[in-house]
Design a protein around this motif. Structure first.
Motif, short mmCIF file in Angstrom:
data_model
loop_
_atom_site.label_atom_id
_atom_site.label_comp_id
_atom_site.label_asym_id
_atom_site.label_seq_id
_atom_site.Cartn_x
_atom_site.Cartn_y
_atom_site.Cartn_z
N PHE A 133 5.63 14.58 -8.61
CA PHE A 133 6.08 14.29 -7.26
C PHE A 133 5.10 14.79 -6.21
CE2 PHE A 133 9.81 14.44 -10.02
CZ PHE A 133 10.26 13.14 -9.84
N ASP A 134 4.06 15.52 -6.66
CA ASP A 134 2.99 15.91 -5.75
C ASP A 134 2.14 14.72 -5.32
OD1 ASP A 134 3.73 18.54 -5.71
OD2 ASP A 134 2.32 19.18 -7.26
N ILE A 135 2.33 13.57 -5.95
CA ILE A 135 1.61 12.37 -5.53
C ILE A 135 1.87 12.10 -4.05
CG2 ILE A 135 1.49 9.85 -5.77
CD1 ILE A 135 1.99 10.19 -8.74
N VAL A 136 3.09 12.35 -3.61
CA VAL A 136 3.43 12.16 -2.20
C VAL A 136 3.15 13.42 -1.39
CG1 VAL A 136 5.34 11.78 -0.58
CG2 VAL A 136 5.15 10.37 -2.63
N ALA A 137 3.62 14.55 -1.87
CA ALA A 137 3.55 15.78 -1.08
C ALA A 137 2.20 16.48 -1.17
CB ALA A 137 4.64 16.75 -1.53
N GLY A 138 1.41 16.18 -2.20
CA GLY A 138 0.13 16.85 -2.40
C GLY A 138 -1.01 16.21 -1.62
N GLY A 139 -2.23 16.66 -1.92
CA GLY A 139 -3.41 16.18 -1.22
C GLY A 139 -3.91 14.84 -1.73
N GLY A 229 10.29 0.44 7.15
CA GLY A 229 9.29 1.19 7.92
C GLY A 229 8.19 1.79 7.08
N LEU A 230 8.23 1.56 5.75
CA LEU A 230 7.24 2.15 4.85
C LEU A 230 5.99 1.29 4.76
CD1 LEU A 230 6.65 4.39 2.71
CD2 LEU A 230 7.61 2.81 1.01
N LYS A 231 4.83 1.95 4.79
CA LYS A 231 3.56 1.22 4.69
C LYS A 231 2.58 2.01 3.84
CE LYS A 231 0.08 -1.20 7.46
NZ LYS A 231 -0.43 -1.51 8.82
N LEU A 232 1.95 1.31 2.90
CA LEU A 232 0.93 1.90 2.05
C LEU A 232 -0.42 1.24 2.37
CD1 LEU A 232 3.60 2.54 0.50
CD2 LEU A 232 2.27 2.36 -1.62
N ASP A 233 -1.44 2.06 2.62
CA ASP A 233 -2.78 1.56 2.91
C ASP A 233 -3.79 2.27 2.04
OD1 ASP A 233 -2.33 -0.32 5.10
OD2 ASP A 233 -1.73 1.44 6.27
N PHE A 234 -4.82 1.53 1.68
CA PHE A 234 -5.93 2.12 0.93
C PHE A 234 -7.02 2.56 1.90
CE2 PHE A 234 -10.17 1.39 -0.99
CZ PHE A 234 -10.15 2.44 -1.90
N TYR A 235 -7.44 3.81 1.77
CA TYR A 235 -8.53 4.35 2.58
C TYR A 235 -9.72 4.57 1.65
CZ TYR A 235 -11.30 7.79 5.18
OH TYR A 235 -12.33 8.46 5.81
N VAL A 279 4.50 10.15 5.10
CA VAL A 279 5.76 10.23 4.37
C VAL A 279 6.08 11.68 4.01
CG1 VAL A 279 6.75 9.73 2.10
CG2 VAL A 279 5.79 7.88 3.48
N SER A 280 5.04 12.48 3.72
CA SER A 280 5.26 13.87 3.35
C SER A 280 5.95 14.66 4.46
CB SER A 280 3.92 14.55 2.99
OG SER A 280 3.03 14.49 4.09
N GLU A 281 5.84 14.17 5.70
CA GLU A 281 6.46 14.86 6.84
C GLU A 281 7.82 14.27 7.21
OE1 GLU A 281 3.77 14.65 10.09
OE2 GLU A 281 2.14 15.68 9.06
N THR A 282 8.08 13.04 6.82
CA THR A 282 9.28 12.34 7.29
C THR A 282 10.32 12.11 6.21
OG1 THR A 282 8.12 10.24 6.92
CG2 THR A 282 8.05 11.17 9.15
N SER A 284 12.75 13.00 2.96
CA SER A 284 13.39 14.12 2.28
C SER A 284 12.82 14.22 0.87
CB SER A 284 14.90 13.91 2.22
OG SER A 284 15.21 12.82 1.35
N ARG A 285 13.12 15.33 0.20
CA ARG A 285 12.66 15.49 -1.18
C ARG A 285 13.20 14.38 -2.07
NH1 ARG A 285 8.71 17.55 -4.45
NH2 ARG A 285 9.54 18.40 -6.38
N GLY A 286 14.46 14.02 -1.87
CA GLY A 286 15.05 12.95 -2.67
C GLY A 286 14.39 11.61 -2.42
N GLN A 287 14.07 11.31 -1.16
CA GLN A 287 13.39 10.05 -0.84
C GLN A 287 11.98 10.03 -1.43
OE1 GLN A 287 13.88 10.37 3.43
NE2 GLN A 287 15.50 8.81 3.47
N GLN A 288 11.30 11.18 -1.41
CA GLN A 288 9.97 11.25 -2.00
C GLN A 288 10.02 10.99 -3.50
OE1 GLN A 288 7.69 14.76 -0.94
NE2 GLN A 288 8.44 14.73 1.17
#
Length: 374
Positions: A133-139, A229-235, A279-282, A284-288
């Motif tokens: 789950f660090d995929i979202v919350a991690g670096g 409201g979710l958006k995924l972009d490649f940087y 997403v990591s800021e907006t 919840s843990r369950g949503q992540q």
């Protein structure tokens, strides 16, 4: 491919007795410390070349030993809607690591191979454990690894290009650390780095396109207020409105002060945003957790659409996911014809995971490193 046979030697506390598995669903249960996670870890060695739990081989080899070995037998599994001839293996793969000599030996069908990619390509292994789950919350590094795993299995040349780019990046960093930069020499390395970066980025963009197509189809099945409201972009790792060569030249002094490469594929990321915010800021843990599950399923969909079967290792997900999320994950992986290894402390209840169609499965009790089928 699916892993149908596994045998280890001096791997943690696992018994050296061979084990046979289903190409579909495998349920393992046992008390903490029984060895059930070690079984998944051994399978991971065949697909990843390392442990997904620890960074050192020394932590995995049995106490008092200096060499570990993992052997696997693969068959066609369910990817093509059926299996190969019963009793016959499509491939035999193996890895051994001498922790004192720091030497690794890789074999495919009895022949020695030099690169881990030659081994890993036969068994795409995807891990879902509490750390995923660090995929979202991690670096960015976590998300870069997530994307590159899929790119490796989609584009066969990716591993070689990635390794070349790592070597060139290391050379650039050595020059930058000296603080005395020869512009002519740096131009040579920048040219090589830029060329490799473009090839890497092209492969990543194509796989990301396949991934987002699969991901968007999953979102269409989810009834959640955050979907729209979710958006995924490649940087890519730099401002793609400019050439990487120009970016490096313009930021030469900045890189010299920092002593390492600041722009390029080593800084790539998947940016996850909800209504413009991370997403990591907006979330919840369950949503992540829901988001990561969907991302993992989408990865499996990408490979499934290419005719490849993924072996998913689900370790102790009961501690992280409620019954509803576990059932969603299990059902989707079954629909994709993935091979699944799922561990739990208590004896699993398949009827909670597959409420509509009960798949064929094999159930194992793990105790003191030994698997007993029930």
């Amino acid at each position: 491919m699916a892993l149908v046979k596994l045998q280890t030697e001096h791997f943690r506390n696992l018994s050296p007795a061979p084990a046979s598995f289903s190409p579909s669903i495998n349920l393992l249960y046992g008390e903490n410390g029984s060895g059930k996670t070690s079984v998944l870890e051994a399978i991971g060695y065949l697909g990843l070349g390392r442990s997904f739990r620890v960074g050192r081989h020394q932590a995995v080899v049995s106490h008092g030993q200096q060499k570990l070995t993992v052997f696997g037998g693969l068959d066609m599994g369910m990817a093509d809607g059926g299996r190969s001839v019963p009793g016959e293996l499509s491939h035999r793969v193996g890895i051994s690591r001498d922790v004192l000599a720091k030497e690794t030996t890789l074999r495919v069908d009895g022949e020695a191979v030099r690169n881990l990619s030659s081994l890993a390509m036969h068994l795409p292994v995807s891990v879902i454990d509490p750390g995923v789950f660090d995929i979202v919350a991690g670096g960015p590094g976590k998300r870069r690894q997530f994307l590159d795993w899929a790119v490796f299995h989609v584009e066969h040349s990716f591993a070689s290009v990635w390794q070349q780019c790592q070597r060139v990046t290391s050379q650039r960093n050595q020059i930058l650390r000296t603080g005395r930069i020869d512009d002519a020499l740096m131009k040579v390395w920048d040219s090589q780095y830029t060329e490799l970066a473009e090839r890497l980025t092209k492969a990543r963009k194509e796989t990301f396109r396949l991934f987002t197509t699969a991901f968007d189809s999953l979102l269409g099945e989810i009834d959640a207020p955050w979907v729209d409201g979710l958006k995924l972009d490649f940087y890519a790792g730099w401002d793609s409105s400019q050439s990487l060569f120009d970016v490096l030249k313009a930021h030469r002094e900045q890189e010299r002060k920092m002593g390492h490469t600041l722009y390029g594929p080593n800084r790539a990321d998947i940016r996850l945003r909800f209504q413009g915010r991370p997403v990591s800021e907006t979330f919840s843990r369950g949503q992540q957790k829901t988001l990561v599950i969907l991302m993992k399923i989408a990865q499996g969909m990408v490979l499934s659409n290419l005719g490849k079967q993924v072996t998913f290792l689900l370790d102790d997900i009961n501690a992280e996911l409620d019954v509803g999320h576990r059932a969603m994950l299990a059902q989707k992986l079954y629909e994709l014809r993935c091979q699944v290894f799922l561990t739990s402390i208590e004896s699993p209840r398949p009827e909670e995971l597959w409420q509509n169609t009960m798949p064929e499965y094999r159930l194992f009790h793990v105790e003191h490193g030994k698997l007993t089928e029930e």
